[in-house]
Design an enzyme around this catalytic site. Structure first.
Site: not given
Ligand code: GRF
Length: 191
Positions: A12, A14, A63, A87, A104, A106, A147, A176
């Site tokens: 987490g 991000n 599902k 994920l 999203n 990435h 993606d 990010e």
């Molecule tokens: C990040 O690298 C993001 O790009 C990818 O998953 C990772 C998540 O990291 N989709 P965090 O859980 O936000 O630390």
């Protein structure tokens, strides 16, 4: 107030970058709920800031996971759903309902190094194996592919000769944390 929901599966960091920008008043929105598809540290980060959390068991729900997420978002008038290290793959129905309302982040320069199985360290391993000189990160809208949605923002990062996937991941994560709040801000401005 512009309302967002954040979906997570991991640390987490991000999510934290969004929380920090909201707290410093650089981002004018509210996190209504954080939903995780597995127990993860990101939930603790949300709770630390008294944000509502929901833990869903992806293995039990299978599902029905998306239907359960949808149920918890639809009455909250969510303006934007943010996949911040989420994920599970979203169903076509879910993505179509929330068209242009899901983004999203990435850890590569899409369309390079994206698609099924390209997450976490797999991405950085592939970048290093391919001897890329430049990598980076992408924030994009989510469509029914993996993606493949419209790109909102990207930032490049140099790949250095002695980089390991772990070192590269850290360098990209720093970026990010900048472009995800920037992308949200851009969407709020266009709202
Ligand atoms: C990040 O690298 C993001 O790009 C990818 O998953 C990772 C998540 O990291 N989709 P965090 O859980 O936000 O630390």
């Amino acid at each position: 107030m512009f309302k967002i929901a954040v979906l997570i599966s991991g640390g987490g960091s991000n999510l934290q970058s969004i929380i920090d920008k909201i707290n410093s008043k650089e981002l004018d929105c509210e996190i209504e709920i954080v939903i995780a598809d597995r127990d993860c540290y990101g939930l603790e980060r949300a709770s630390n800031f008294e944000i509502e959390t929901l833990l869903l068991n992806r293995r039990e729900l299978k599902k029905d996971l998306c239907a359960e997420i949808h149920k918890n978002l639809v009455d909250k008038n969510i303006n934007l759903i943010i996949l911040a290290g989420f994920l599970s793959i979203l169903t076509k129905e879910f993505v179509e309902y929330w068209d242009k309302k899901i983004i999203n982040v990435h850890p590569s320069l899409l369309p390079k190094f994206g698609g099924q199985g390209m997450h976490g360290m797999n991405v950085h391993n592939a970048v290093i194996t391919a001897k890329e000189k430049i990598s980076g990160c992408t924030v994009h809208f989510v469509d029914s592919g993996v993606d493949t949605g419209e790109i909102i923002l990207q930032r490049t990062v140099d790949v250095l000769n002695d980089d390991t996937p772990e070192i590269l991941q850290k360098r990209i994560l720093v970026e990010e944390h900048k472009i995800l709040p920037e992308a949200i801000e851009k969407i709020i401005k266009e709202f």
